[in-house]
Motif scaffolding. Structure first.
Motif, PDB file in Angstrom:
ATOM      1  N   UNK A 383       0.798  -1.030   0.003  1.00 62.53           N
ATOM      2  CA  UNK A 383       0.050  -0.189   0.093  1.00 62.53           C
ATOM      3  C   UNK A 383       0.887   1.134   0.131  1.00 62.53           C
ATOM      4  N   UNK A 384       2.156   1.000  -0.043  1.00 66.79           N
ATOM      5  CA  UNK A 384       2.840   2.234  -0.150  1.00 66.79           C
ATOM      6  C   UNK A 384       2.876   2.774  -1.498  1.00 66.79           C
ATOM      7  N   UNK A 385       2.610   4.331  -1.395  1.00 65.58           N
ATOM      8  CA  UNK A 385       2.595   5.179  -2.787  1.00 65.58           C
ATOM      9  C   UNK A 385       4.114   4.978  -3.475  1.00 65.58           C
ATOM     10  N   UNK A 386       3.776   4.779  -4.816  1.00 65.29           N
ATOM     11  CA  UNK A 386       5.116   4.562  -5.952  1.00 65.29           C
ATOM     12  C   UNK A 386       5.327   5.910  -6.410  1.00 65.29           C
ATOM     13  N   UNK A 387       6.574   6.165  -6.917  1.00 60.38           N
ATOM     14  CA  UNK A 387       6.956   7.561  -7.619  1.00 60.38           C
ATOM     15  C   UNK A 387       6.069   7.471  -9.049  1.00 60.38           C
ATOM     16  N   UNK A 393      -0.214  -1.280  -8.189  1.00 57.67           N
ATOM     17  CA  UNK A 393      -1.837  -1.406  -8.061  1.00 57.67           C
ATOM     18  C   UNK A 393      -2.290   0.006  -8.034  1.00 57.67           C
ATOM     19  N   UNK A 394      -3.492   0.188  -8.725  1.00 59.40           N
ATOM     20  CA  UNK A 394      -4.185   1.514  -8.778  1.00 59.40           C
ATOM     21  C   UNK A 394      -5.242   1.204  -7.413  1.00 59.40           C
ATOM     22  N   UNK A 395      -5.232   2.318  -6.618  1.00 57.83           N
ATOM     23  CA  UNK A 395      -6.181   2.450  -5.600  1.00 57.83           C
ATOM     24  C   UNK A 395      -6.652   3.680  -5.524  1.00 57.83           C
ATOM     25  N   UNK A 396      -7.964   3.744  -4.819  1.00 56.78           N
ATOM     26  CA  UNK A 396      -8.784   4.915  -4.704  1.00 56.78           C
ATOM     27  C   UNK A 396      -9.669   4.984  -3.523  1.00 56.78           C
ATOM     28  N   UNK A 397      -9.842   6.224  -3.060  1.00 55.41           N
ATOM     29  CA  UNK A 397     -10.668   6.358  -1.839  1.00 55.41           C
ATOM     30  C   UNK A 397     -11.310   7.350  -2.221  1.00 55.41           C
TER      31      UNK A 397
END
Length: 569
Positions: A383-387, A393-397
């Motif tokens: 779940x760590x944001x990538x540069x 993986x695409x994640x959205x809230x």
């Protein structure tokens, strides 16, 4: 329903229109017969009232589930909007299209059991077919129309379930996504803000209503207070150009469709150029529901630019049922954009820019930024944001994201099943892969669909687009790329399912030889196995998406048959 709740539901928006502009056009319905019917807001309210009264007479109450199998029609609007008003929870299911009644009924039984549905509501023709095969009562909209409607306050709140949306099933068995009234309103309002919606808009759609892209369109029109031209999909299938003629005739400003629809219309126009279209009013054409190909966008713009289609109308988007509908929309102020990246580097997880003339280049379509009020990230396994330019993986809230899937019935399965979807910080794990560049998203494929050869991850959509280009395919989609484990090598090998029509009179061995050489040169992939198939053999979902897990099964069956010497069907 309180005044506060009324403002946060689709039915609340409809009732506001009924009170303020009862005689204004709400829907122009083009039914399967091609007959057209206009409905004012007052007439829509009368239609939903018939269904609400019918539910009460049938003993169908708030939170009960029903399965709806109806063509796009006034009956559909009556039943669906009646459900939203009464708090009844519908599951919209596609009609059987291939005559396999027993298989369809068995699938329907599974959905009914999972949803614990009390009724199936369908056409008189399907009622006769399905009633003997299903364990729950099957009725028609006519059975709901005799009881008098006694107006009462709508039952749902923003937290109430609005409908159960079957996911596409492209990577496995469909699940039932729990979409709430508040999710729908949040999503359509965010879409409106992203596309700069205005009161002069009008929406044109022929999309199937069992698909979220079609169904949520109804809610968009009602929440925005704009008229909608609503056609049965069969009319598009009979004559794809009818879609563009409706936009021209009724001055449609908004009209979404999957990439394949734009491709079909461009091909038809190439064979029979139209002469009487005016697409100058069409300002937003959301293109999604399946991978968006640059060639398709270019061909459509070329075919219809001369008919007033603006260079900024075509808008690639990204979304999924678990986020109600839309997640990102590309900037409506500029033409669609494409990123050129190194194909081999992308297999290693990096989207490195390459010039368009480099043979190792592959194209990635920009699908825009997250909707207003929503947050998007591309993350690693933890779940760590990538540069930027790192594939993950695409994640959205945000408020459009659903709680989860409907749990399986039974005492051991309770709750919202939200843990299947979201991380602890509330971000939805979409299962889709992509990367960002300065806040804009590029989707590369599904995690479950990756072809993994010797530890390198190849994206099926990239391979398919590349093969279609190398083979000069006269149509798209014509290729399905699947990885199948080779027990001897202990890694996957690439298998390509090729539509027989791709050869189009040419020598198949010449085509496969060209493709093999090109894949080895650009991607470093060797040992490719080719399978020529009829288009009808390719497993698809009800919305037309390729079911890759079933394609893999088809290939494995073919390989087993070859090893055993069994003739292929």
């Amino acid at each position: 329903m309180t005044d506060a709740h009324r403002a946060q539901t689709v039915i609340g928006a409809l009732l506001d229109s009924v009170s303020r502009t009862p005689d204004r056009l709400a829907f122009r319905v083009i039914e399967r017969s091609e007959d057209e019917f206009t409905l004012s807001y007052a007439e829509v309210y009368r239609l939903l009232g018939q269904a609400v009264a019918g539910f009460r007479a049938q003993g169908i109450g708030e939170a009960d589930r029903v399965i709806v199998i109806l063509p796009t029609s006034r009956d559909f609007l009556s039943v669906y909007l009646g459900c939203l008003y009464a708090g009844v929870v519908p599951v919209i299911v596609a009609e059987p299209m291939d005559g396999r009644t027993a298989h369809y009924a068995a699938s329907l039984q599974g959905i009914a059991a999972r949803a614990q549905a009390k009724r199936v509501i369908t056409t008189p023709e399907l009622e006769k077919t399905l009633a003997p095969l299903l364990p729950i009562p099957v009725i028609t909209p006519g059975a709901l129309g005799d009881a008098p409607f006694e107006p009462a306050s709508p039952r749902p709140t923003p937290d109430s379930l609005a409908h159960l949306q079957a996911t596409s099933g492209s990577t496995g068995a469909p699940k039932l996504a729990m979409v709430r009234h508040g999710n729908i309103v949040a999503n359509v309002r965010a879409i409106a803000e992203a596309i700069q919606g205005n009161p002069d808009d009008s929406l044109v759609s022929w999309l199937p209503l069992f698909h979220d892209m079609g169904l949520i369109g109804i809610s968009y029109a009602l929440c925005a207070g704009i008229p909608m031209v609503l056609s049965d999909p069969v009319n598009f299938l009979r004559n794809p150009m009818s879609w563009l003629h409706w936009i021209s005739r009724y001055r449609g400003t908004l009209s979404p469709a999957p990439s394949s629809a734009f491709h079909i219309c461009a091909r038809v126009a190439g064979r029979r150029p139209p002469s009487d279209l005016d697409l100058s009013a069409w300002r937003v054409a959301l293109c999604g529901a399946e991978p968006v190909h640059e060639a398709t966008m270019r061909e459509f713009q070329s075919a219809f630019g001369g008919f007033g289609l603006s260079g900024t109308t075509l808008r690639p988007v990204y979304g999924l049922a678990e986020a109600t509908l839309a997640v990102t929309i590309s900037d409506i102020g500029r033409p669609y954009s494409v990123d050129r990246v190194d194909a081999e580097a992308a297999a290693g997880g990096r989207a490195e820019p390459r010039p368009v003339t480099d043979p190792r280049t592959t194209s990635m379509m920009c699908v825009g930024r997250a909707l207003p009020g929503h947050v998007l990230r591309v993350a690693d396994a933890d779940g760590g944001p990538l540069p930027d330019r790192t594939i993950g993986e695409i994640e959205v809230s945000g408020p459009s994201v659903i709680d989860g899937y409907l749990p399986e019935p039974g005492p051991a399965r309770t709750g919202t099943a939200g843990d299947q979807l979201k991380r602890a910080d509330g971000f939805l794990r979409t299962g889709d892969l992509g990367y960002q560049v300065e806040g804009e998203l590029y989707v590369t494929g599904r995690r479950k669909d990756l072809v993994i050869i010797g530890g390198r991850n190849y994206i099926p959509d990239q391979l398919e687009t590349f093969v279609e280009s190398v083979s000069a395919s006269p149509r798209t989609p014509a290729v399905v790329a699947v990885g199948v484990l080779d027990p001897a090598l202990r890694t996957e090998q690439l298998h390509l399912l090729l539509d027989e029509r791709l050869a189009d009179g040419r020598d198949r061995r010449t085509i496969t030889g060209q493709v093999s050489d090109a894949l080895a040169e650009v991607f470093g992939i060797s040992g490719v196995t080719f399978h020529w198939v009829r288009r009808a053999e390719l497993p698809r979902t009800t919305s037309g998406k390729i079911q890759r897990h079933l394609c893999r099964k088809l290939i494995e069956e073919r390989l087993t048959a070859r090893r055993s010497g069994t003739p292929l069907a």
